[in-house]
Motif scaffolding. Structure first.
Motif, PDB file in Angstrom:
ATOM      1  N   PHE A 151       0.787  -1.233   0.000  1.00  0.00           N
ATOM      2  CA  PHE A 151       0.000   0.000   0.000  1.00  0.00           C
ATOM      3  C   PHE A 151       0.816   1.279   0.000  1.00  0.00           C
ATOM      4  N   LEU A 152       2.023   1.271   0.520  1.00  0.00           N
ATOM      5  CA  LEU A 152       2.802   2.500   0.458  1.00  0.00           C
ATOM      6  C   LEU A 152       4.147   2.158  -0.151  1.00  0.00           C
ATOM      7  N   GLN A 153       4.611   3.000  -1.060  1.00  0.00           N
ATOM      8  CA  GLN A 153       5.899   2.739  -1.675  1.00  0.00           C
ATOM      9  C   GLN A 153       6.811   3.924  -1.476  1.00  0.00           C
ATOM     10  N   GLU A 154       8.098   3.590  -1.409  1.00  0.00           N
ATOM     11  CA  GLU A 154       9.083   4.636  -1.198  1.00  0.00           C
ATOM     12  C   GLU A 154       9.896   4.770  -2.471  1.00  0.00           C
ATOM     13  N   SER A 155      10.143   5.986  -2.896  1.00  0.00           N
ATOM     14  CA  SER A 155      11.073   6.169  -4.002  1.00  0.00           C
ATOM     15  C   SER A 155      12.146   7.142  -3.535  1.00  0.00           C
ATOM     16  N   GLN A 156      13.236   7.164  -4.289  1.00  0.00           N
ATOM     17  CA  GLN A 156      14.350   8.034  -3.929  1.00  0.00           C
ATOM     18  C   GLN A 156      14.235   9.355  -4.665  1.00  0.00           C
ATOM     19  N   VAL A 157      14.484  10.426  -3.969  1.00  0.00           N
ATOM     20  CA  VAL A 157      14.535  11.744  -4.594  1.00  0.00           C
ATOM     21  C   VAL A 157      15.761  12.468  -4.041  1.00  0.00           C
ATOM     22  N   ILE A 158      15.978  13.685  -4.507  1.00  0.00           N
ATOM     23  CA  ILE A 158      17.037  14.516  -3.930  1.00  0.00           C
ATOM     24  C   ILE A 158      16.373  15.733  -3.312  1.00  0.00           C
ATOM     25  N   ILE A 159      16.653  15.983  -2.056  1.00  0.00           N
ATOM     26  CA  ILE A 159      16.150  17.198  -1.428  1.00  0.00           C
ATOM     27  C   ILE A 159      17.283  18.215  -1.457  1.00  0.00           C
ATOM     28  N   ALA A 160      16.993  19.403  -2.008  1.00  0.00           N
ATOM     29  CA  ALA A 160      18.075  20.368  -2.223  1.00  0.00           C
ATOM     30  C   ALA A 160      17.778  21.704  -1.548  1.00  0.00           C
ATOM     31  N   ASN A 161      18.848  22.351  -1.138  1.00  0.00           N
ATOM     32  CA  ASN A 161      18.794  23.703  -0.585  1.00  0.00           C
ATOM     33  C   ASN A 161      18.630  24.680  -1.762  1.00  0.00           C
ATOM     34  N   LYS A 162      17.482  25.358  -1.822  1.00  0.00           N
ATOM     35  CA  LYS A 162      17.157  26.128  -3.026  1.00  0.00           C
ATOM     36  C   LYS A 162      18.171  27.235  -3.288  1.00  0.00           C
ATOM     37  N   LYS A 163      18.608  27.886  -2.226  1.00  0.00           N
ATOM     38  CA  LYS A 163      19.532  29.001  -2.392  1.00  0.00           C
ATOM     39  C   LYS A 163      20.842  28.527  -3.036  1.00  0.00           C
ATOM     40  N   LEU A 164      21.392  27.427  -2.501  1.00  0.00           N
ATOM     41  CA  LEU A 164      22.660  26.919  -3.026  1.00  0.00           C
ATOM     42  C   LEU A 164      22.481  26.376  -4.442  1.00  0.00           C
ATOM     43  N   LEU A 165      21.317  25.775  -4.696  1.00  0.00           N
ATOM     44  CA  LEU A 165      21.045  25.233  -6.022  1.00  0.00           C
ATOM     45  C   LEU A 165      21.011  26.364  -7.049  1.00  0.00           C
ATOM     46  N   ASP A 166      20.266  27.421  -6.721  1.00  0.00           N
ATOM     47  CA  ASP A 166      20.156  28.541  -7.646  1.00  0.00           C
ATOM     48  C   ASP A 166      21.508  29.216  -7.854  1.00  0.00           C
ATOM     49  N   ALA A 167      22.260  29.370  -6.759  1.00  0.00           N
ATOM     50  CA  ALA A 167      23.543  30.067  -6.851  1.00  0.00           C
ATOM     51  C   ALA A 167      24.526  29.339  -7.759  1.00  0.00           C
ATOM     52  N   SER A 168      24.396  28.007  -7.837  1.00  0.00           N
ATOM     53  CA  SER A 168      25.377  27.250  -8.628  1.00  0.00           C
ATOM     54  C   SER A 168      25.111  27.401 -10.119  1.00  0.00           C
ATOM     55  N   GLY A 169      23.890  27.799 -10.479  1.00  0.00           N
ATOM     56  CA  GLY A 169      23.579  28.007 -11.878  1.00  0.00           C
ATOM     57  C   GLY A 169      23.403  26.734 -12.694  1.00  0.00           C
ATOM     58  N   GLY A 296      12.244  30.537   6.866  1.00  0.00           N
ATOM     59  CA  GLY A 296      12.968  31.154   5.767  1.00  0.00           C
ATOM     60  C   GLY A 296      13.870  30.196   5.015  1.00  0.00           C
ATOM     61  N   PHE A 297      13.965  28.936   5.464  1.00  0.00           N
ATOM     62  CA  PHE A 297      14.797  27.968   4.749  1.00  0.00           C
ATOM     63  C   PHE A 297      14.015  27.446   3.551  1.00  0.00           C
ATOM     64  N   GLU A 298      14.575  27.629   2.366  1.00  0.00           N
ATOM     65  CA  GLU A 298      13.868  27.187   1.161  1.00  0.00           C
ATOM     66  C   GLU A 298      14.489  25.903   0.636  1.00  0.00           C
ATOM     67  N   TRP A 299      13.623  24.948   0.328  1.00  0.00           N
ATOM     68  CA  TRP A 299      14.139  23.678  -0.200  1.00  0.00           C
ATOM     69  C   TRP A 299      13.252  23.197  -1.336  1.00  0.00           C
ATOM     70  N   VAL A 300      13.820  22.376  -2.206  1.00  0.00           N
ATOM     71  CA  VAL A 300      13.049  21.810  -3.312  1.00  0.00           C
ATOM     72  C   VAL A 300      13.310  20.310  -3.393  1.00  0.00           C
TER      73      VAL A 300
END
Lengths: 436, 300
Positions: A151-169, A296-300
């Protein structure tokens, strides 16, 4: 003399009592007018999820006065040890919450009921075949059967810090166009600067993670010979992901070494402090991120990287019925109710996992953009049956061989060749015990 | 003539003793029943299991396999490396426990202020079950929130580090076992006759000589008793390590008890696990027997 023989009798009685202790147990069958009593062992642990579970049980008890279900709280940490003891002692609960890797063992031990003939059509058709495959095993008599309802399944994702992600371009991946592993490693390198690492691998329990990711490159880790016996294989396909993670840690130095020995949720404080940018993890961790993230911590949520394919090994949470349950039909009725589309959506939301029910999948609550539900739900299509699910003796291989070997490999204490050799040689010794 | 007179006497007394013996057995019966029921019975059952291929499954027919489990055990490298860890653990913990407890006992035996309070405090860990101790120390060792990293200003994951995990749990083991060792040693210290000290004081012996020549020899039987008991307890330690590390990382803290537990309750091999248990019992008895025999011989 007489007393000595009396003592001998006492000893024999004791022995007989000890030997015969295995059978029996359980409640007496309920007479007319008495409600049927079922025990439901639940492993829910997140607050929202426990609440959802209890709520559904309460609703059931209210609408079904003749079948009363008792909610029994268990824990993932020791559920399998507990079940082995309870099954042997004849005191197992009727309805059992567990996950598919554990079912293979209990099914072949003969402790679980084959549900094939009992599944209501509606439930059967609501859950896709790929999910049913994760709970189809050889039973005690060597016959194929369905030993749980996934009934419940787990998949893998990446949780990222939005600020650092955006800054890296770097390009932001989407479910339709995820990163390749090369892009992922490149992105991690770009985000590594000024004491910040690109990525953190929490590898305290590395085996399931590694094996599920290895499917990206077609790595199955097990092969079944013509004689029906399974052996371990670590070829080029299996080595890909091992090597890539190792490179991030020691060649690119883009992965935070401090996270390596930590459990899944342990790196979160460092993540919030911005010590690293990306955390590859299971979808359920989003719950703790939302709950604990400072203001204020932004994540995606980003989709997992893809290799040759985007396939990931699927592991499902399951509900099973004990073979020795005295009311299997009532137990099945309860499961069918517990896992209807509406309740599955509720449970999935409570545990931040993906429902197997196709009707539940379209529930707006779990397709919203908020908290990355859209990415998480989209990853469900990449789930395939993890090959290790069907391996008899996998659990022993994992804890005796694979866990120490992979921990040592990721800690850079042994080379990839040594790791591969030990996984295969020591692994095959373990599996030999389980050959039929 | 003398023979006819004396002959009936022993017969009567033999009847007397046999009746006495019967009464003794009868009186002991209430105490024997639980021992037989809950100790001897399961023990014999376990020994029996060790020679079968019993599995904790529903579909398995248990059959007698003779020494198969034994030969498998001899070839099981994993078990012997776990045994080695068990040996390091029990010897180190017992030795450190003894040294620390002896120091503490000597201290508590002096005429300190608040002596009675200190004595009570020293026994506190004794009142805690191992699982609670394990949970408590888990918090102490916690990599992020732990008090130890806070105090030292370090960032070490004590229980997950390959080389630190075993020393870390040894510290906990020593802490756990210190109270009972201290109490027993303290009791022993208080039984040392004061006259002996007075006598050597007249001879002008210093503090060290008094300890070496009076205290230690007088304590000897107590030391032998408590260290051998500690050794058995430590070797059989389970709950503490189960809670702290579950045998990890990578089996570096997998004590033999934990290993046997996993065999029986994770991999379902009840027969093999019984053989491991039997082997451990025999090894402990052998080590203990040797130690006690040597101590007795030296004491004589």
């Amino acid at each position: 003399m007489r007393i000595r023989s009396a003592l001998a009798v006492a000893a024999i009685v004791t022995l007989a009592a000890a030997c015969g202790g295995g059978g029996g147990g359980g409640e007496t069958p309920s007479g007319d007018g008495q409600p049927v009593k079922l025990d439901f062992l639940s492993l829910a642990w997140q607050k929202e999820s426990v609440a959802a579970n209890k709520e559904i049980v309460a609703e059931w008890n209210k609408s079904h006065p003749d079948i009363q279900v008792t909610y029994v709280q268990g824990s993932w940490d020791n559920v399998n040890d507990q079940l082995v003891t309870q099954f042997a002692g004849g005191t197992a609960p009727d309805v059992i919450h567990n996950d598919s890797p554990a079912l293979a063992g209990f099914a072949s031990d003969g402790y679980l009921l084959d549900l094939t003939a009992k599944l209501p059509a509606e439930l059967k058709s609501d859950i896709p075949q790929a999910a049913w495959d994760t709970v189809t095993f050889m039973g005690g008599e060597g016959e194929q059967g369905v030993y749980g309802v996934p009934f419940l399944q787990e998949s893998q994702v990446i949780i990222a810090n939005k600020k650092l992600l955006d800054a890296s371009g770097v390009r932001v991946p989407t479910p339709d166009n995820p990163w390749t592993w090369d892009e992922f490693s490149e992105a991690a390198k770009k985000m590594t600067k000024d004491g910040t690492y690109g990525v953190a691998w929490a590898m305290k329990s590395p085996v399931n993670r590694t094996l599920n990711l290895a499917l990206n490159f077609g790595g199955t880790f097990f092969q079944t010979g013509a004689d029906g016996n399974t052996t371990v294989k670590v070829g080029p396909e299996e080595r890909e992901v091992l090597q890539r993670i190792h490179d991030q840690l020691y060649k690119d130095k883009s992965a935070d070494p401090a996270a390596l020995g930590q459990g899944t949720a342990d790196p979160l404080p460092a993540f919030f402090q911005g010590k690293f940018a990306m955390l590859p993890t299971g979808v359920y961790l989003r719950q703790q991120v939302t709950e604990q993230a400072p203001d204020g911590f932004e994540w995606v949520t980003l989709p997992a990287p893809k290799g040759v394919t985007a396939e990931q090994g699927a592991v499902s949470q399951t509900l099973s019925i004990a073979q020795d349950s005295e009311h299997p039909d009532q137990a099945m009725q309860f499961i069918a109710y517990f896992l209807n589309a509406e309740n599955q959506a509720k449970l999935a939301k409570g545990d931040w996992l993906l429902p197997t029910s196709q009707k539940a999948e379209s529930d707006p609550a779990i397709t919203t953009k908020e908290n990355g539900w859209d990415v998480a739900t989209a990853s469900a299509k990449n789930l395939v049956v993890a090959p290790f699910l069907k391996v008899n003796g996998y659990d022993e291989w994992r804890s005796k061989v694979a866990t120490p070997v992979l921990q040592e490999y990721y800690a850079n204490k042994i080379s990839l060749d040594d790791a591969a050799k030990r996984l295969v040689e020591e692994g095959n010794q373990v599996l030999e015990r389980y050959h039929r | 003539m003398t023979a006819t007179v004396t002959q009936p006497a022993p017969r009567a007394s033999r009847r007397e003793t046999s009746r006495q013996r019967r009464e003794m057995w009868l009186l002991m019966l209430p105490a024997m029943v639980p021992v037989l029921l809950f100790s001897v019975g399961p023990l014999l059952y376990g020994i029996g299991l060790a020679f079968t291929d019993a599995r904790n499954t529903r579909v398995h027919q248990t059959s007698f396999v003779g020494l198969e489990n034994f030969t498998r055990m001899l070839a099981d490298e994993q078990f012997w490396s776990s045994f080695q860890i068990g040996a390091i653990w029990s010897v180190t913990v017992t030795a450190l426990q003894f040294l620390a407890a002896l120091g503490l006992a000597l201290l508590l035996n002096m005429n300190l202020r608040f002596r009675s309070v200190a004595r009570v405090l020293a026994v506190v860990p004794w009142a805690m079950p191992p699982v609670v101790i394990g949970l408590m120390w888990k918090l102490v060792y916690h990599p992020d929130a732990g008090i130890l990293n806070d105090l030292l200003g370090t960032d070490v994951n004590w229980l997950a580090d390959f080389s630190l995990a075993l020393p870390a749990i040894i510290v906990v083991g020593v802490w756990t076992g210190m109270p009972q060792t201290t109490v027993v040693l303290l009791a022993g210290l208080q039984n040392v006759p004061k006259e002996l000290y007075e006598a050597v004081e007249v001879d002008g012996a210093g503090r060290w000589r008094r300890f070496w020549n009076i205290t230690l020899p007088q304590l000897r039987p107590v030391i032998v008793a408590i260290t051998s008991l500690d050794f058995v307890w430590n070797f059989n330690q389970f709950g503490l390590v189960y809670v702290l590390t579950q045998g990890g990382p990578g089996g570096r803290t997998r004590l033999p008890m934990l290993f046997a537990y996993e065999e029986a309750f994770r991999y379902r091999a009840a027969g093999y696990a019984s053989m491991l248990g039997l082997a451990m019992a025999i090894v402990v008895l052998a080590v203990l027997g040797l130690y006690l025999w040597r101590q007795m011989r030296e004491a004589r």
